[in-house]
Design a protein around this motif. Sequence first.
Motif, PDB file in Angstrom:
ATOM      1  N   LEU A   1       0.852  -1.185   0.000  1.00 41.44           N
ATOM      2  CA  LEU A   1       0.000   0.000   0.000  1.00 41.44           C
ATOM      3  C   LEU A   1       0.890   1.238   0.000  1.00 41.44           C
ATOM      4  O   LEU A   1       1.716   1.414   0.898  1.00 41.44           O
ATOM      5  CB  LEU A   1      -0.917   0.016   1.225  1.00 41.44           C
ATOM      6  N   TYR A   2       0.726   2.054  -1.035  1.00 41.67           N
ATOM      7  CA  TYR A   2       1.457   3.308  -1.131  1.00 41.67           C
ATOM      8  C   TYR A   2       0.487   4.464  -0.889  1.00 41.67           C
ATOM      9  O   TYR A   2      -0.479   4.642  -1.642  1.00 41.67           O
ATOM     10  CB  TYR A   2       2.092   3.459  -2.516  1.00 41.67           C
ATOM     11  N   LEU A   3       0.727   5.216   0.180  1.00 42.26           N
ATOM     12  CA  LEU A   3      -0.037   6.430   0.445  1.00 42.26           C
ATOM     13  C   LEU A   3       0.796   7.586  -0.084  1.00 42.26           C
ATOM     14  O   LEU A   3       1.823   7.951   0.494  1.00 42.26           O
ATOM     15  CB  LEU A   3      -0.284   6.574   1.949  1.00 42.26           C
ATOM     16  N   ILE A   4       0.378   8.156  -1.216  1.00 42.27           N
ATOM     17  CA  ILE A   4       1.170   9.202  -1.853  1.00 42.27           C
ATOM     18  C   ILE A   4       0.537  10.576  -1.644  1.00 42.27           C
ATOM     19  O   ILE A   4      -0.652  10.690  -1.354  1.00 42.27           O
ATOM     20  CB  ILE A   4       1.351   8.928  -3.359  1.00 42.27           C
ATOM     21  N   ASN A   5       1.364  11.601  -1.787  1.00 40.67           N
ATOM     22  CA  ASN A   5       0.923  12.981  -1.531  1.00 40.67           C
ATOM     23  C   ASN A   5       0.343  13.121  -0.129  1.00 40.67           C
ATOM     24  O   ASN A   5      -0.650  13.834   0.077  1.00 40.67           O
ATOM     25  CB  ASN A   5      -0.105  13.430  -2.591  1.00 40.67           C
ATOM     26  N   ALA A   6       0.958  12.429   0.818  1.00 47.76           N
ATOM     27  CA  ALA A   6       0.489  12.513   2.204  1.00 47.76           C
ATOM     28  C   ALA A   6       0.595  13.957   2.692  1.00 47.76           C
ATOM     29  O   ALA A   6       1.636  14.598   2.534  1.00 47.76           O
ATOM     30  CB  ALA A   6       1.325  11.598   3.090  1.00 47.76           C
TER      31      ALA A   6
ATOM     32  N   THR B   1       1.869  -6.131   8.720  1.00 53.51           N
ATOM     33  CA  THR B   1       1.075  -5.148   7.988  1.00 53.51           C
ATOM     34  C   THR B   1       1.865  -3.864   7.779  1.00 53.51           C
ATOM     35  O   THR B   1       1.849  -3.283   6.683  1.00 53.51           O
ATOM     36  CB  THR B   1      -0.230  -4.844   8.754  1.00 53.51           C
ATOM     37  N   VAL B   2       2.555  -3.418   8.799  1.00 53.76           N
ATOM     38  CA  VAL B   2       3.336  -2.175   8.714  1.00 53.76           C
ATOM     39  C   VAL B   2       4.350  -2.245   7.575  1.00 53.76           C
ATOM     40  O   VAL B   2       4.560  -1.273   6.843  1.00 53.76           O
ATOM     41  CB  VAL B   2       4.047  -1.884  10.056  1.00 53.76           C
ATOM     42  N   GLN B   3       4.960  -3.404   7.385  1.00 48.94           N
ATOM     43  CA  GLN B   3       5.954  -3.562   6.326  1.00 48.94           C
ATOM     44  C   GLN B   3       5.359  -3.381   4.939  1.00 48.94           C
ATOM     45  O   GLN B   3       6.086  -3.073   3.985  1.00 48.94           O
ATOM     46  CB  GLN B   3       6.609  -4.943   6.434  1.00 48.94           C
ATOM     47  N   LYS B   4       4.064  -3.548   4.826  1.00 50.67           N
ATOM     48  CA  LYS B   4       3.406  -3.435   3.522  1.00 50.67           C
ATOM     49  C   LYS B   4       3.022  -1.994   3.174  1.00 50.67           C
ATOM     50  O   LYS B   4       2.653  -1.715   2.032  1.00 50.67           O
ATOM     51  CB  LYS B   4       2.141  -4.299   3.498  1.00 50.67           C
ATOM     52  N   ILE B   5       3.050  -1.096   4.150  1.00 45.57           N
ATOM     53  CA  ILE B   5       2.541   0.263   3.971  1.00 45.57           C
ATOM     54  C   ILE B   5       3.687   1.260   3.846  1.00 45.57           C
ATOM     55  O   ILE B   5       4.595   1.277   4.671  1.00 45.57           O
ATOM     56  CB  ILE B   5       1.614   0.648   5.134  1.00 45.57           C
ATOM     57  N   HIS B   6       3.617   2.080   2.807  1.00 40.48           N
ATOM     58  CA  HIS B   6       4.658   3.068   2.543  1.00 40.48           C
ATOM     59  C   HIS B   6       3.991   4.451   2.458  1.00 40.48           C
ATOM     60  O   HIS B   6       3.158   4.679   1.577  1.00 40.48           O
ATOM     61  CB  HIS B   6       5.375   2.758   1.232  1.00 40.48           C
TER      62      HIS B   6
ATOM     63  N   VAL C   1       2.374   7.159  15.078  1.00 39.83           N
ATOM     64  CA  VAL C   1       1.623   6.665  16.238  1.00 39.83           C
ATOM     65  C   VAL C   1       0.800   5.440  15.855  1.00 39.83           C
ATOM     66  O   VAL C   1       0.812   4.415  16.541  1.00 39.83           O
ATOM     67  CB  VAL C   1       0.703   7.771  16.806  1.00 39.83           C
ATOM     68  N   VAL C   2       0.083   5.537  14.726  1.00 40.40           N
ATOM     69  CA  VAL C   2      -0.832   4.482  14.316  1.00 40.40           C
ATOM     70  C   VAL C   2      -0.100   3.167  14.073  1.00 40.40           C
ATOM     71  O   VAL C   2      -0.589   2.093  14.445  1.00 40.40           O
ATOM     72  CB  VAL C   2      -1.609   4.907  13.049  1.00 40.40           C
ATOM     73  N   LYS C   3       1.069   3.214  13.442  1.00 46.32           N
ATOM     74  CA  LYS C   3       1.737   1.965  13.089  1.00 46.32           C
ATOM     75  C   LYS C   3       2.152   1.161  14.318  1.00 46.32           C
ATOM     76  O   LYS C   3       2.357  -0.047  14.222  1.00 46.32           O
ATOM     77  CB  LYS C   3       2.934   2.229  12.185  1.00 46.32           C
ATOM     78  N   GLY C   4       2.240   1.835  15.454  1.00 48.34           N
ATOM     79  CA  GLY C   4       2.539   1.116  16.685  1.00 48.34           C
ATOM     80  C   GLY C   4       1.403   0.215  17.125  1.00 48.34           C
ATOM     81  O   GLY C   4       1.608  -0.688  17.941  1.00 48.34           O
TER      82      GLY C   4
END
Length: 346
Positions: A219-224, A243-248, A234-237
């Motif tokens: 999952l790529y969240l772009i233009n954050a 799952t965290v490893q999949k999110i950029h 905070v959320v990734k904790g």
Amino acid sequence: MAAPPAPSPLELDPKYDDYDYPTTAPVPQNGHPGYLTAQQQAQVHQLRMALEAEGYTERLDTLTLLRFLRARKFDVEAAKKMFIDCEKWRKEIHLDETLPTWEYPEKEEVFKWYPQYYHKTDKDGRPVYIEQLGGIDLNAMYKITTAERMLTNLAVEYERVADPRLPACSRKAGVLLETCCTIMDLKGVGLTKAPQVYGYVKQASAMSQNYYPERLGRLYLINAPWGFSTVWGVVKGWLDPVTVQKIHVLGSGYQKELLAQVPAENLPKQFGGKCECPGGCEMSDMGPWREKEWARPPKWERKKQEGSAIPTEVSTIQKGADADAGTPAVAGATNEAKTGAAPAAA
């Protein structure tokens, strides 16, 4: 560092398993098809028998049961509950009856506010799913469609990614592909729009997490927007490390990292790629599921034939998608561009 699991042929059940695509995961991972321990394979049988005892006869194939087991860390009772909750939900919304005949003619109008679509594949062969959240205006969208129709369409499109989209990608890649590469564009999501955007995404994501487990590849969240990285820290904790490893999370300078995963010729030009499909990439629905060599009619469509000859050329879903997208028909079934969908659960 632990050694990767040794390959082990997947034990198939002839009553439920009739795959016409590869059934071995592309990377050796514990608990994934082709890399199961004897105990994990036994847990698949245990879960299937427990569900049969409850009267369930649909979706008991090995790959489906494995996804539910992985989602619950191979806790059979927890996986059983998750599966039964999903089946109850499917019955409540009449999903199996709706799927073969579902039409969403307002798609193009909805896309003006909320583009959501599949477009070709990433470098691993997985479908690329794109959402642009900055233009969401639910008040305007509800003049075109309804919340109920949006959520029904969301469910239908999750079904269509499972079949025919992922099987076609698996045939082309020569390995089992069960996940997607998701790009969520947050450009234009300011403070005023945030409640609408995140409220809807949360609702859609709940469907994904509860009923369509193990579908997120990357999952790529772009233009954050500014401040998002702090929130994410905070959320990734709270999330599973897998799952965290999949999110950029990427800002406006996302192109280099995104192009490292998605070939330039497959990425729409507006995101730094080279693709410019006639009529717009968001309406083209291009991918292996539209390529004659890899496409097949989905199983749910074959069931609809009720004993009539199984189509070998162009499926009814393909014809509908071609009419919507304005692209030439090809053999096999397709998913029309996904409307009302959210990134699949990890």
